[in-house]
Design an enzyme around this catalytic site. Sequence first.
Site, short mmCIF file in Angstrom:
data_model
loop_
_atom_site.label_atom_id
_atom_site.label_comp_id
_atom_site.label_asym_id
_atom_site.label_seq_id
_atom_site.Cartn_x
_atom_site.Cartn_y
_atom_site.Cartn_z
N PRO A 23 0.86 -1.35 0.01
CA PRO A 23 -0.14 -0.11 -0.07
C PRO A 23 0.97 1.27 0.01
CG PRO A 23 0.09 -1.24 2.19
CD PRO A 23 0.87 -1.95 1.34
N MET A 24 0.80 1.91 -0.76
CA MET A 24 1.24 3.21 -0.93
C MET A 24 0.42 4.62 -1.24
SD MET A 24 5.14 2.23 -2.57
CE MET A 24 4.51 1.02 -3.57
N THR A 25 0.50 5.50 -0.13
CA THR A 25 -0.28 6.82 -0.18
C THR A 25 0.41 7.60 -1.47
OG1 THR A 25 -0.95 6.63 1.81
CG2 THR A 25 -0.43 8.94 1.08
N HIS A 176 -5.75 -0.95 8.41
CA HIS A 176 -4.19 -0.33 8.57
C HIS A 176 -4.12 -0.44 10.01
CE1 HIS A 176 -0.79 1.24 7.86
NE2 HIS A 176 -0.81 2.04 7.29
N TYR A 181 -0.59 4.69 12.55
CA TYR A 181 -2.14 5.31 12.53
C TYR A 181 -2.94 4.85 13.65
CZ TYR A 181 0.08 6.81 8.20
OH TYR A 181 0.75 7.76 7.44
C1 LIG Z 1 5.16 6.84 -0.99
C2 LIG Z 1 4.95 5.89 0.04
C3 LIG Z 1 3.60 5.80 0.72
C4 LIG Z 1 3.22 4.66 1.48
N1 LIG Z 1 2.06 4.78 1.90
C5 LIG Z 1 1.57 3.62 2.69
C6 LIG Z 1 0.20 3.65 3.16
O1 LIG Z 1 -0.83 4.28 2.50
N2 LIG Z 1 -0.01 2.63 3.95
C7 LIG Z 1 0.66 1.51 4.36
O2 LIG Z 1 0.61 0.70 5.09
N3 LIG Z 1 1.86 1.59 4.17
C8 LIG Z 1 2.69 2.77 3.23
N4 LIG Z 1 3.88 2.88 2.94
C9 LIG Z 1 4.84 1.92 3.58
C10 LIG Z 1 4.92 0.85 2.32
O3 LIG Z 1 3.80 0.20 2.02
C11 LIG Z 1 6.19 -0.37 2.46
O4 LIG Z 1 5.74 -0.76 4.01
C12 LIG Z 1 7.46 0.55 2.76
O5 LIG Z 1 7.64 1.22 1.45
C13 LIG Z 1 8.46 -0.62 2.89
O6 LIG Z 1 8.63 -1.68 1.91
P1 LIG Z 1 9.70 -1.61 0.70
O7 LIG Z 1 10.94 -1.76 1.56
O8 LIG Z 1 9.30 -2.74 -0.09
O9 LIG Z 1 9.44 -0.23 0.10
C14 LIG Z 1 4.12 3.77 2.05
C15 LIG Z 1 5.59 3.83 1.39
C16 LIG Z 1 5.88 4.80 0.53
C17 LIG Z 1 7.21 4.93 -0.01
#
Ligand SMILES: Cc1cc2nc3c(=O)[nH]c(=O)nc-3n(C[C@H](O)[C@H](O)[C@H](O)COP(=O)(O)O)c2cc1C
Length: 366
Positions: A23-25, A176, A181
Amino acid sequence: MSDVMQSNKFKSIELPNRFALAPMTRTSAEPDGTPNSLMADHYEGYAKGGFGLLITEGTYTDDKASQGYANQPGIINEAQIAGWKTIVDRVHAAGSKFMVQLMHAGAQFQANHYTDQPMGPSAVMPKGAPLGFYGDQTQWQTPEAMTEADIKAAVDGFAQSAANARAAGFDGIEIHGANGYLLNQFLSTHFNTRDDNYGGALENRLRLVTKVVRAVRKAVGADYPVGIRLSQGTVTDPDYQLPEGAAGFRQIVEAVRDAGADFVHTTDGDVNRHHFTDGDQSLASVAAAVEGIELIINGNIDETNYQDVANQFPGALLAVGKKALANPDFVQRLKDGKEIADIDFAMLQPKATIGNELAWRRQNAA
Ligand SMILES: Cc1cc2nc3c(=O)[nH]c(=O)nc-3n(C[C@H](O)[C@H](O)[C@H](O)COP(=O)(O)O)c2cc1C
């Protein structure tokens, strides 16, 4: 040989492989929280890029204090449901399954369309500073401690939003419960200083989390995938540790399972990080040892370690964040043996919007 690229069943859904988009905001919805065509193109890109499962960005659940960021999407009214339905249809047509992440910001509140007043377990602010790439705020506001009525409204918001997500055609719900949060705040001894039956012992700090899981389960029925994302750390305090250690985390996983969750999604800086106050286990390994619950794991999974991680956690889905941002076709690239790019955080500047990412891509096109 790992089965990571093989189709597999995850509760009631059939997935083409074991890769999930984390998930990514992206703060790119309309100001009133309606998902739009830019977001549809964005999510469709990851489906075309081979991810078996996509999980949406954190999506708000009520018209009270759940929204945390300007231009965050919601799923609380007909326009928002219709906006998501269009995106769900595009993702399905491209061959992927799609879950919504339901999020209440609690004290991690930077902008809200409906209210200026954040709410949280207690009148305690997050550590550190607000996230610049989600807005212009430079200071946190002190949240109001939630009353019983506020808590009930938050639970109802999660339940109604879950029903809305099912109506929009999503394949499942991720609640979540991570990253600082609201639900994570109730679990945290930094945020939660309550002395009623929602505070104190872990059993009490878990009460809201299990209420939400039960309410969501009731709203969507027995056959529909429901899970929860869990972490110790938060976005501004990644090193926070549960005082109850690994046994406490196991207690949380068992409690959400018993409340009706089909899966937990663990997230940490690295999937193999050993960061409990005791012992040498990772979040993922503690969750994997709990029977009767499926697993999604996240944290620094990339082209160099995915086979090992997949072998280490048989059956778990591997959720990928930064590497997916850098390579929306990450899974297809792995299949084709193509080069995988590292993330350039400039693509998320000055704000983490899809528009800024597209501008960065145009500028950096070979
Ligand atoms: C731009 C951005 C937005 C994110 N938004 C959320 C989100 O809305 N919800 C969530 O649970 N995690 C969010 N995360 C965390 C990611 O889901 C993930 O846990 C984090 O990037 C680590 O994983 P990775 O090492 O594969 O990047 C966000 C991360 C990034 C970089």
